[in-house]
Scaffold this active site. Structure first.
Site, short mmCIF file in Angstrom:
data_model
loop_
_atom_site.label_atom_id
_atom_site.label_comp_id
_atom_site.label_asym_id
_atom_site.label_seq_id
_atom_site.Cartn_x
_atom_site.Cartn_y
_atom_site.Cartn_z
N GLU A 180 8.67 -24.64 11.80
CA GLU A 180 9.47 -24.59 10.56
C GLU A 180 10.74 -23.80 10.85
OE1 GLU A 180 7.41 -23.51 6.96
OE2 GLU A 180 9.11 -22.33 6.26
N ARG A 199 10.09 -28.83 3.32
CA ARG A 199 11.01 -28.04 4.15
C ARG A 199 12.14 -28.90 4.72
NH1 ARG A 199 8.88 -25.36 1.39
NH2 ARG A 199 7.36 -23.72 1.77
N SER A 210 6.94 -17.81 8.10
CA SER A 210 5.99 -18.76 8.70
C SER A 210 6.71 -19.53 9.80
CB SER A 210 5.50 -19.76 7.65
OG SER A 210 4.73 -19.07 6.69
C1 LIG Z 1 9.16 -12.30 5.52
C2 LIG Z 1 9.60 -13.72 5.28
C3 LIG Z 1 9.00 -14.45 4.27
C4 LIG Z 1 9.40 -15.77 4.04
N1 LIG Z 1 8.80 -16.48 3.03
C5 LIG Z 1 9.18 -17.74 2.81
C6 LIG Z 1 8.57 -18.50 1.75
O1 LIG Z 1 7.72 -18.02 1.02
N2 LIG Z 1 8.98 -19.78 1.58
C7 LIG Z 1 9.94 -20.36 2.37
O2 LIG Z 1 10.27 -21.53 2.15
N3 LIG Z 1 10.54 -19.68 3.36
C8 LIG Z 1 10.19 -18.38 3.59
N4 LIG Z 1 10.79 -17.68 4.59
C9 LIG Z 1 11.79 -18.33 5.44
C10 LIG Z 1 13.24 -18.20 4.93
O3 LIG Z 1 13.43 -17.05 4.12
C11 LIG Z 1 13.67 -19.43 4.15
O4 LIG Z 1 13.56 -20.61 4.95
C12 LIG Z 1 15.12 -19.33 3.68
O5 LIG Z 1 15.39 -20.38 2.82
C13 LIG Z 1 16.13 -19.36 4.83
O6 LIG Z 1 17.39 -18.97 4.30
P1 LIG Z 1 18.44 -18.21 5.21
O7 LIG Z 1 19.66 -17.99 4.43
O8 LIG Z 1 17.83 -17.00 5.81
O9 LIG Z 1 18.70 -19.31 6.32
P2 LIG Z 1 19.04 -19.07 7.85
O10 LIG Z 1 17.83 -18.55 8.55
O11 LIG Z 1 20.30 -18.30 7.98
O12 LIG Z 1 19.29 -20.56 8.32
C14 LIG Z 1 18.25 -21.52 8.29
C15 LIG Z 1 18.89 -22.88 8.52
O13 LIG Z 1 19.73 -23.19 7.40
C16 LIG Z 1 21.06 -23.45 7.84
N5 LIG Z 1 21.95 -22.92 6.81
C17 LIG Z 1 21.94 -21.68 6.29
N6 LIG Z 1 22.87 -21.56 5.34
C18 LIG Z 1 23.49 -22.76 5.26
C19 LIG Z 1 24.56 -23.27 4.46
N7 LIG Z 1 25.17 -22.53 3.54
N8 LIG Z 1 24.94 -24.55 4.64
C20 LIG Z 1 24.35 -25.34 5.60
N9 LIG Z 1 23.33 -24.91 6.37
C21 LIG Z 1 22.91 -23.63 6.20
C22 LIG Z 1 21.21 -22.76 9.18
O14 LIG Z 1 22.17 -23.40 10.00
C23 LIG Z 1 19.81 -22.90 9.75
O15 LIG Z 1 19.64 -24.13 10.40
C24 LIG Z 1 10.41 -16.35 4.85
C25 LIG Z 1 11.02 -15.61 5.86
C26 LIG Z 1 10.61 -14.29 6.07
C27 LIG Z 1 11.29 -13.50 7.15
#
Ligand SMILES: Cc1cc2nc3c(=O)[nH]c(=O)nc-3n(C[C@H](O)[C@H](O)[C@H](O)COP(=O)(O)OP(=O)(O)OC[C@H]3O[C@@H](n4cnc5c(N)ncnc54)[C@H](O)[C@@H]3O)c2cc1C
EC number: 1.3.1.98
Length: 299
Positions: free
Chosen positions: A291, A171, A221
């Site tokens: 996380e 992560r 998570s």
């Molecule tokens: C129901 C559910 C299931 C999930 N299952 C998983 C799973 O199986 N595995 C897993 O790893 N995660 C899982 N996640 C967590 C999440 O989906 C992942 O961590 C995902 O990669 C986050 O992406 P996001 O675009 O939503 O990031 P955000 O939540 O928008 O941001 C997360 C971080 O990334 C940064 N960020 C976002 N975009 C950029 C960019 N373009 N450049 C620089 N920084 C950036 C933000 O500043 C922030 O610090 C789950 C979440 C939910 C709600």
């Protein structure tokens, strides 16, 4: 900057004092002073350069699926990249803009008969957020499929980072250590058979739906897996499943999730996180590290 930022970018949608609860997957969070929705790399670059020139705090968000924005919200300029979402598949790779949904990217790979990204079929983040987090599931993670990414530095310079430059870990990627904004990612995949790719994605999505409370708002998570333990088991064994603070509840279906069951606030989420950490530490001597990314100010 009120007039300036809005007047400077008439072609970009920018909202003032906008509640980020409209965008976070937990449906919680305070207001952003300004939130902009760039549609292209060029628009993102202009906004980053503007923030840099005016010394404005800059926050970049993808699909807000791994995020708690505190109830006091975010000062300065916040970019939500989900409208920058082009995806192109060729014979052995997929190039996606950072705001593209990871789920849409897995579908594009499947459509092009490319295998390797099936593990990500149900991860609800954007491509940029997935690179930032080195998102992973079911034995796969971004580190195994990312060939390179392009980022914009805080000065608005475009830079290409190889897989090795990203120094992926559990992560973790180096994007977390700098102020860079991911704008595209190239996935290196292999030719495969479309029905088999689709079947694997369907299988993993069914498995996910059976284990996770997808019917409720959450941030996935909440805690990382501590070495030698399973987070869900620790929380379950601590008797915390179903525990509720305000509108936030430790899911009865998956102990690693905190769901918003009744108009929870970000403060409810924070209180629950601290409570779970305290109880698990007292019972088992294990510190649960978050996380989920927590940003913004207290109310
Ligand atoms: C129901 C559910 C299931 C999930 N299952 C998983 C799973 O199986 N595995 C897993 O790893 N995660 C899982 N996640 C967590 C999440 O989906 C992942 O961590 C995902 O990669 C986050 O992406 P996001 O675009 O939503 O990031 P955000 O939540 O928008 O941001 C997360 C971080 O990334 C940064 N960020 C976002 N975009 C950029 C960019 N373009 N450049 C620089 N920084 C950036 C933000 O500043 C922030 O610090 C789950 C979440 C939910 C709600």
């Amino acid at each position: 900057m009120t007039q300036d930022v809005l007047a400077s970018f008439p072609a970009i949608e920018i909202k003032k004092d906008e509640s980020l609860s409209h965008y976070t997957n937990t449906k919680t969070g305070g207001p952003a002073d300004y939130v902009a929705f760039p549609k292209s790399i060029s628009e993102t670059k202009q906004l980053i350069e503007y923030a840099n020139r005016h010394e404005l705090p800059l926050t970049v968000i993808g699909n807000a699926s791994n995020l708690i924005v505190k109830d006091g919200g975010i000062r300065g300029l916040t970019l939500i990249l989900t409208r920058m979402s082009q995806i192109h598949a060729s014979e052995t790779e997929v190039v996606a803009e950072a705001g593209a949904a990871l789920i849409a990217t897995t579908k594009a790979a499947c459509h092009a008969s490319l295998t390797g990204l099936e593990f990500a079929a149900g991860i609800p983040g954007s491509v940029g957020g997935a690179v930032f987090m080195n998102a992973g599931a079911y034995g796969g993670e971004m580190s195994e499929v990312i060939e390179e990414v392009t980022v914009l530095t805080r000065e608005g310079q475009l830079k290409t980072l190889s897989n090795a430059d990203l120094d992926f870990g559990y992560r973790h990627s180096t994007v977390q250590d700098y102020d860079d904004t991911v704008v595209t990612a190239t996935f290196k995949l292999k030719p495969g058979k479309q029905p088999a790719i689709q079947a694997r994605m369907d299988e993993l999505n069914t498995l996910r739906a059976s284990k996770q409370p997808l019917e409720w708002p959450s941030c996935g998570s909440v805690f990382k897996r501590p070495t030698g333990y399973f987070t869900g088991k620790l929380i379950h064994d601590a008797g915390l499943q179903g525990h509720q603070i305000g509108g936030a509840q430790v899911s009865k279906k998956h102990a690693g999730f905190i769901i918003n069951i009744d108009h929870a606030t970000a403060t409810d989420y924070m209180d629950m996180i601290h409570y779970v950490q305290k109880v698990v530490y007292e019972k088992f001597g294990v510190h649960l590290e978050t996380e989920v990314r927590i940003i913004g100010e207290d109310a």
